[in-house]
Design an enzyme around this catalytic site. Structure first.
Site, PDB file in Angstrom:
ATOM      1  N   GLU A   1     -15.372   2.076  43.969  1.00  0.00           N
ATOM      2  CA  GLU A   1     -14.388   3.119  44.227  1.00  0.00           C
ATOM      3  C   GLU A   1     -13.262   3.091  43.196  1.00  0.00           C
ATOM      4  O   GLU A   1     -12.661   4.120  42.892  1.00  0.00           O
ATOM      5  CB  GLU A   1     -13.813   2.952  45.638  1.00  0.00           C
ATOM      6  CG  GLU A   1     -13.095   4.184  46.156  1.00  0.00           C
ATOM      7  CD  GLU A   1     -12.800   4.103  47.639  1.00  0.00           C
ATOM      8  OE1 GLU A   1     -12.704   5.167  48.261  1.00  0.00           O
ATOM      9  OE2 GLU A   1     -12.660   2.979  48.175  1.00  0.00           O
TER      10      GLU A   1
ATOM     11  N   HIS B   1     -36.096 -14.488  46.676  1.00  0.00           N
ATOM     12  CA  HIS B   1     -37.465 -14.146  47.072  1.00  0.00           C
ATOM     13  C   HIS B   1     -37.659 -12.640  47.183  1.00  0.00           C
ATOM     14  O   HIS B   1     -38.668 -12.186  47.741  1.00  0.00           O
ATOM     15  CB  HIS B   1     -37.799 -14.829  48.398  1.00  0.00           C
ATOM     16  CG  HIS B   1     -37.757 -16.317  48.317  1.00  0.00           C
ATOM     17  ND1 HIS B   1     -38.866 -17.083  48.025  1.00  0.00           N
ATOM     18  CD2 HIS B   1     -36.722 -17.200  48.440  1.00  0.00           C
ATOM     19  CE1 HIS B   1     -38.529 -18.360  47.996  1.00  0.00           C
ATOM     20  NE2 HIS B   1     -37.232 -18.460  48.252  1.00  0.00           N
TER      21      HIS B   1
ATOM     22  N   LYS C   1     -14.355  13.772  52.480  1.00  0.00           N
ATOM     23  CA  LYS C   1     -13.530  13.795  53.695  1.00  0.00           C
ATOM     24  C   LYS C   1     -13.149  15.230  54.055  1.00  0.00           C
ATOM     25  O   LYS C   1     -13.186  15.626  55.226  1.00  0.00           O
ATOM     26  CB  LYS C   1     -12.263  12.956  53.490  1.00  0.00           C
ATOM     27  CG  LYS C   1     -12.484  11.453  53.464  1.00  0.00           C
ATOM     28  CD  LYS C   1     -11.152  10.737  53.303  1.00  0.00           C
ATOM     29  CE  LYS C   1     -11.320   9.236  53.313  1.00  0.00           C
ATOM     30  NZ  LYS C   1     -10.032   8.526  53.129  1.00  0.00           N
TER      31      LYS C   1
END
Length: 430
Positions: free
Chosen positions: A271, A292, A403
């Site tokens: 951000e 792994h 937003k």
């Protein structure tokens, strides 16, 4: 905090950065440090975050939370920087008080969590600077309703952390709730070392002064040279590697207690630096588990990655019992800690053998002081990297776009971003 750039040098890895290039970059680091110090001196927006070791007030935090006697759990209701700092500290440090976070609005997750908690013994902290964050307020309203349905007086179990104005502030005033101030000039993702991250830690009985002491130690090591400051070494090294093609930064702590730290780092790095077509993409891994799985890609995939390996030099340990099973006897007499260290060093060597860059970040211990060092160090590293990229580290316009779109879709006003949703291109296969 200790930072080792050895395996990121061009003599070891490709992409890599030469010692000579780091020395040339150090002139830019010195200039960036002057700008950072000027911003700190003026408490400019964003730079004020690097003053938190001195400006945070532990007494105010304790005063706000002391009214809650012996809670079984703390539930933080927030999102992004309003939650990840508290979650990182809680997951890194053991306590008899459980910690939970509601930072998403998945209804099944919310219902499951609230159904599992003894709400009469849970303290709720609603965190939002603006007091208008849709996800946070929606979850808080659901939590408040659940408490009322359970016969719990929510006003006796709730405090807020918010700005000087807004719905949460008015709610606190109306119901006489304890209210902590979100510090001015500190973006959410840089607020772990403030009221936002430390209130939960105080309720859980952690030494918040020690967290700030660790941060202060790291702040005192900032200087005009990357060769004298671990934080700047990391920020400059990551920037230099990105400029040479390592556009992905895979953060791989070798401690499960730091797994949430990797999430916190991902928000901080993405951000803050992801602007104007610049910035590294953070990836999250866990050592030794992801040896792994993801290590195959980091060692043999595209040469577009650096791996940040994080560990503590000291930890509690557990012996591995002796065994006479064929092929396993070599493990007996050693310990899980020794095995984890061997996995760390083998992974580091494996990447170097394949010519892939890695950076080692170490703490003395994962305790309050060490955590303060790590959080502050990475915040300072991020601020320095932003200066080197020449981006505004402390804004997030792309986040704000989403937003506004969501608010418009929910009827919270007329926003052109919401209208763009209807323009979605479709290619549906059924």
């Amino acid at each position: 905090m200790y930072v080792d750039l050895g395996n990121a040098l061009s003599s070891v890895a490709s992409p890599g950065v030469s010692r000579e290039a780091l020395e040339r970059l150090d002139d830019d680091v010195a200039a960036a440090h002057e700008r950072i110090e000027a911003g700190r001196a003026d408490a400019d927006h964003g730079y004020a975050a690097l003053n938190l070791p001195e400006t945070a007030d532990p007494d105010a935090i304790r005063t706000a939370v002391d009214r809650f006697d012996d809670p079984a759990a703390i539930l933080t209701v927030g999102i992004g920087g309003s939650a990840l700092g508290a979650a990182t500290i809680a997951d890194a440090l053991e306590s008899g008080v459980d910690s939970y976070v509601l930072d998403n609005v998945d209804p099944e997750r919310v219902a499951s969590l609230l159904g599992s908690l003894d709400l009469s013994a849970t303290v709720v902290n609603a965190v939002s600077r603006s007091g208008t964050t849709a996800e946070t307020l929606s979850n808080f309203l659901v939590v408040r309703d659940a408490m009322e349905r359970a016969g719990v007086d929510w006003t006796e179990r709730t405090f807020v952390t918010t700005g000087e104005e807004g719905p949460l502030r008015r709610l606190a005033e109306k119901h006489d709730l304890p209210a902590l101030d979100v510090p001015a000039g500190v973006p959410g993702r840089f607020s772990a070392l403030s009221t936002v991250g430390l209130a939960s830690a105080a309720i859980r009985g952690h030494d918040i002064e020690a967290i700030l002491d660790g941060a202060r130690d790291e702040a005192n090591r900032l200087s005009g040279s990357l060769f004298e400051s671990p934080a700047y070494a990391y920020g400059a090294g990551a920037y230099a590697l990105d400029q040479r093609g390592a556009s992905v930064n895979a953060v791989m702590p070798y401690a499960e207690s730091l797994e949430t730290y990797a999430e916190w780092f991902a928000q901080l790095w993405a951000e803050s630096l992801g602007k104007d077509g610049l910035g590294q993409t953070p990836a999250r891994a866990l050592g030794a588990t992801d040896q792994h799985s993801q290590l195959q890609l980091y060692r043999a995939g595209p040469r577009d990655k650096m791996v940040t390996m994080v560990r503590a030099r000291e930890r509690e340990d557990r012996a591995i019992p002796e065994t006479d099973l064929e092929g396993l006897s070599y493990l007996g007499g050693s310990s899980l800690g020794e095995l984890l260290d061997a996995e760390f060093e083998a992974t580091e060597a494996s990447l170097a053998a394949a010519g892939r860059p890695s950076v080692r970040v170490e703490l003395d211990r994962v305790d309050e002081r060490g955590l303060g060092e790590l959080l502050y160090g990475m915040e300072a590293a991020c601020v320095l990297a932003g200066e080197l990229y020449n981006v505004d580290t402390f804004v997030q316009p792309a986040v704000e776009w989403g937003k506004r779109a969501a608010r418009g879709l929910l009827g919270g006003g007329r926003f052109e971003e919401a209208e763009a949703v209807a323009e979605k291109e479709r290619l549906v296969i059924e």
